[in-house]
Scaffold this motif. Structure first.
Motif, PDB file in Angstrom:
ATOM      1  N   PHE A   6       0.674  -1.046   0.009  1.00  0.00           N
ATOM      2  CA  PHE A   6       0.017   0.329   0.580  1.00  0.00           C
ATOM      3  C   PHE A   6       0.670   1.689  -0.244  1.00  0.00           C
ATOM      4  O   PHE A   6       2.324   1.687   0.385  1.00  0.00           O
ATOM      5  CB  PHE A   6      -0.971  -0.295   0.866  1.00  0.00           C
ATOM      6  N   LYS A   7       0.727   2.359  -0.496  1.00  0.00           N
ATOM      7  CA  LYS A   7       0.988   3.217  -0.488  1.00  0.00           C
ATOM      8  C   LYS A   7       0.562   4.350   0.596  1.00  0.00           C
ATOM      9  O   LYS A   7      -0.472   3.761   1.674  1.00  0.00           O
ATOM     10  CB  LYS A   7       0.265   4.999  -1.334  1.00  0.00           C
ATOM     11  N   PRO A   8       1.636   5.295   1.475  1.00  0.00           N
ATOM     12  CA  PRO A   8       1.324   5.354   2.987  1.00  0.00           C
ATOM     13  C   PRO A   8      -0.015   6.308   3.299  1.00  0.00           C
ATOM     14  O   PRO A   8      -0.369   7.230   3.806  1.00  0.00           O
ATOM     15  CB  PRO A   8       2.635   6.171   2.931  1.00  0.00           C
ATOM     16  N   GLU A   9      -0.441   7.265   1.917  1.00  0.00           N
ATOM     17  CA  GLU A   9      -1.547   7.795   1.789  1.00  0.00           C
ATOM     18  C   GLU A   9      -2.783   7.605   2.849  1.00  0.00           C
ATOM     19  O   GLU A   9      -3.062   5.915   2.392  1.00  0.00           O
ATOM     20  CB  GLU A   9      -2.261   7.567   0.438  1.00  0.00           C
ATOM     21  N   PRO A  10      -2.930   8.693   3.518  1.00  0.00           N
ATOM     22  CA  PRO A  10      -4.505   8.228   4.169  1.00  0.00           C
ATOM     23  C   PRO A  10      -5.707   8.189   2.843  1.00  0.00           C
ATOM     24  O   PRO A  10      -5.223   8.926   2.589  1.00  0.00           O
ATOM     25  CB  PRO A  10      -4.550   8.900   5.030  1.00  0.00           C
ATOM     26  N   LEU A  11      -6.285   7.289   3.897  1.00  0.00           N
ATOM     27  CA  LEU A  11      -7.914   7.036   2.886  1.00  0.00           C
ATOM     28  C   LEU A  11      -9.169   8.385   3.900  1.00  0.00           C
ATOM     29  O   LEU A  11      -8.965   8.967   4.587  1.00  0.00           O
ATOM     30  CB  LEU A  11      -8.311   6.298   3.102  1.00  0.00           C
TER      31      LEU A  11
END
Length: 174
Positions: free
Chosen positions: A18-23
């Protein structure tokens, strides 16, 4: 943009990076809401969901799940629990040992399909030490952790896996 349900079914993949970008919170809410609309025996809805954002808790849960690093990397993990007492109250042992597991599995599948429809990657994990996860999250009573779902934007999209044909798997009884 959301997808047609058949597209979501065919496009769903197990994402392990996964990318670290928050949902976005609204997207997470919609994914969790999808779980609530799953069918359940007697409409008892014997589920509880623990949305885990805490990095330290995700790392502890990762250790309880055979060191599956994806759990520490995913922006969000959801621990899906079955309330065995609810199912047992109406259906006895069969409710406790089977129906509540079927019900939570349906809720998990709804989450996975909703995630796919919203462009979010997911991974269903069943290999973990239930009692350790209960302790980490301070889960009380007769709640049984039955699945952990990792959610986030995937680094890449895996290839489509092969599937057996209808002819191999469907038996028509007339």
């Amino acid at each position: 943009m959301t997808k047609d349900v058949m597209d979501a079914i065919r496009d769903r993949r197990s994402i392990r990076k996964f990318k670290p970008e928050p949902l976005p919170p609204a997207t997470v809410s919609r994914i969790l809401e999808a779980a609530l609309w799953a069918p359940s025996a007697g409409n008892l809805q014997p589920w509880k969901f623990y949305a885990v954002y805490s990095q330290s808790k995700k790392e502890e849960i990762m250790k309880a799940a055979l060191d599956q690093k994806v759990l520490a990397e995913a922006p969000l993990i959801v621990v899906v629990c079955a309330d065995t007492s609810i199912a047992r109250s109406r259906y006895g042992e069969r409710g406790e040992k089977l129906y509540c597991l079927q019900d939570t599995a349906a809720a998990v599948q709804n989450m996975l399909l909703a995630a796919t429809a919203f462009g979010v990657g997911s991974l269903w994990i069943g290999a973990f030490q239930e009692e350790v996860v209960k302790k980490i999250l301070e889960i009380q009573g007769e709640l049984r952790p039955v699945a952990i779902i990792a959610l986030g934007y995937g680094e890449m999209e895996p290839n489509q896996p092969s599937r057996r044909s209808l002819a191999e798997t469907v038996y028509v009884v007339e």
